[in-house]
Scaffold this motif. Structure first.
Motif, PDB file in Angstrom:
ATOM      1  N   ARG A  55      -2.639   4.403  -4.893  1.00  0.00           N
ATOM      2  CA  ARG A  55      -2.753   4.410  -3.431  1.00  0.00           C
ATOM      3  C   ARG A  55      -1.428   4.050  -2.767  1.00  0.00           C
ATOM      4  NH1 ARG A  55      -7.782   2.119  -4.711  1.00  0.00           N
ATOM      5  NH2 ARG A  55      -7.014   0.013  -4.313  1.00  0.00           N
ATOM      6  N   ARG A  56      -0.753   3.003  -3.270  1.00  0.00           N
ATOM      7  CA  ARG A  56       0.520   2.593  -2.667  1.00  0.00           C
ATOM      8  C   ARG A  56       1.547   3.717  -2.787  1.00  0.00           C
ATOM      9  NH1 ARG A  56      -2.936  -0.765  -2.111  1.00  0.00           N
ATOM     10  NH2 ARG A  56      -3.289   0.811  -0.539  1.00  0.00           N
ATOM     11  N   MET A 105       2.631   7.569   4.906  1.00  0.00           N
ATOM     12  CA  MET A 105       1.414   7.173   5.612  1.00  0.00           C
ATOM     13  C   MET A 105       1.479   5.689   5.936  1.00  0.00           C
ATOM     14  SD  MET A 105      -1.288   9.304   3.190  1.00  0.00           S
ATOM     15  CE  MET A 105      -2.283   7.867   3.022  1.00  0.00           C
ATOM     16  N   GLU A 155       0.819   6.521  -0.281  1.00  0.00           N
ATOM     17  CA  GLU A 155       1.234   6.115   1.069  1.00  0.00           C
ATOM     18  C   GLU A 155       2.741   6.259   1.256  1.00  0.00           C
ATOM     19  OE1 GLU A 155      -2.137   2.652   0.889  1.00  0.00           O
ATOM     20  OE2 GLU A 155      -0.025   2.065   1.093  1.00  0.00           O
ATOM     21  N   PRO A 185       0.403   1.962   5.885  1.00  0.00           N
ATOM     22  CA  PRO A 185      -0.406   1.233   4.896  1.00  0.00           C
ATOM     23  C   PRO A 185      -1.635   0.595   5.533  1.00  0.00           C
ATOM     24  CG  PRO A 185       1.526  -0.041   5.464  1.00  0.00           C
ATOM     25  CD  PRO A 185       1.650   1.272   6.178  1.00  0.00           C
ATOM     26  N   PRO A 186      -2.742   0.528   4.781  1.00  0.00           N
ATOM     27  CA  PRO A 186      -3.915  -0.187   5.276  1.00  0.00           C
ATOM     28  C   PRO A 186      -3.687  -1.691   5.163  1.00  0.00           C
ATOM     29  CG  PRO A 186      -4.317   0.557   3.042  1.00  0.00           C
ATOM     30  CD  PRO A 186      -2.962   1.094   3.459  1.00  0.00           C
ATOM     31  N   HIS A 223       7.228  -2.002   2.617  1.00  0.00           N
ATOM     32  CA  HIS A 223       6.252  -0.946   2.910  1.00  0.00           C
ATOM     33  C   HIS A 223       5.046  -1.531   3.626  1.00  0.00           C
ATOM     34  CE1 HIS A 223       3.436   2.329   2.515  1.00  0.00           C
ATOM     35  NE2 HIS A 223       2.651   1.605   1.752  1.00  0.00           N
ATOM     36  N   ASP A 277       3.878  10.090   0.996  1.00  0.00           N
ATOM     37  CA  ASP A 277       3.402  10.872   2.141  1.00  0.00           C
ATOM     38  C   ASP A 277       3.728  10.225   3.480  1.00  0.00           C
ATOM     39  OD1 ASP A 277       2.394  12.705   0.339  1.00  0.00           O
ATOM     40  OD2 ASP A 277       0.381  11.818   0.330  1.00  0.00           O
TER      41      ASP A 277
END
Length: 158
Positions: free
Chosen positions: A143-144, A152, A147, A154-155, A88, A150
Motif C-alpha cells: 500500500r505504501r 496518492m 501511494e 497517504p491515509p 511521505h 502513484d
C-alpha cells in the motif's frame, strides 16, 4: 495570589511530563521506501517476522525521525543517505497497538556501501523491481509503495 517559585514550577512540569509519558505512552517508528534510479525498491526480510518489509525501526529517545531512518538504513542494508529523506506520511498502526505510529520516508539519493550480509535481525536485504515485488511482500508495504508511485495522498492508518 502568591507566585510559585521557579524550582517548584520546573518540578511540577517534569512531574506532568512523566505522568503523560506513562499514562499516554506512544511508540514511534520510521520506515523508508528506498527507490533506485533503475526503478527498484529496497526490501528487507527479518529473522523474527515473516514477509518482506520496508526497512526501518523504532525511534529512540533524543533521536530525530531522520536520524532514526538514517541509522536503520545503515544497520539493515548498508545504505547511506546522500540527499534528503522526504516524509511521505505518518500512520497509526493499529495492527501493533492503538498507540503505535509509523513515519514513512521516501529516499531517492543514497549509496550502498556494501551488500548486506545476514545477521541476527536481517535475514536478507535486496532491491526488487517495483513491477515484480516478492510474493511475501506485506500488504502495508504494498500500500505504501502504491501511494508513493502513484503520488496518492497517504491515509491516516497503516
Amino acid at each position: 495570589m502568591e507566585r510559585v517559585p521557579q524550582p517548584l514550577r520546573r518540578l511540577a512540569g517534569r512531574g506532568l511530563h512523566l505522568y503523560f509519558r506513562l499514562r499516554r505512552g506512544m511508540t514511534l517508528g520510521a520506515r523508508a521506501a528506498v527507490l533506485s534510479e533503475a526503478g527498484e525498491v529496497l526490501l528487507v526480510r527479518h529473522t523474527y517476522t515473516p514477509g518482506w518489509h520496508l526497512p526501518g525501526g523504532g525511534v529512540e529517545p533524543n533521536e530525530t525521525l531522520v536520524d532514526a531512518i538514517a541509522k536503520e538504513l545503515r544497520e539493515e542494508a548498508n545504505i547511506a543517505l546522500t540527499g534528503p529523506a522526504v516524509l511521505h506520511g505518518v500512520f497509526l498502526n493499529r495492527h501493533v497497538s492503538d498507540r503505535d505510529h509509523v513515519a514513512v520516508f521516501v529516499v531517492r539519493a543514497f549509496t550502498q556501501t556494501a551488500v548486506k550480509q545476514p545477521d541476527r535481525e536481517i535475514a536478507e536485504a535486496r532491491f526488487f523491481p517495483l513491477s515484480a515485488l516478492p510474493d511475501k511482500t506485506t500488504p502495508g508495504t504494498r500500500r505504501r509503495l502504491a501511494e508513493i508511485i502513484d503520488a496518492m495522498p497517504p491515509p491516516a492508518e497503516w
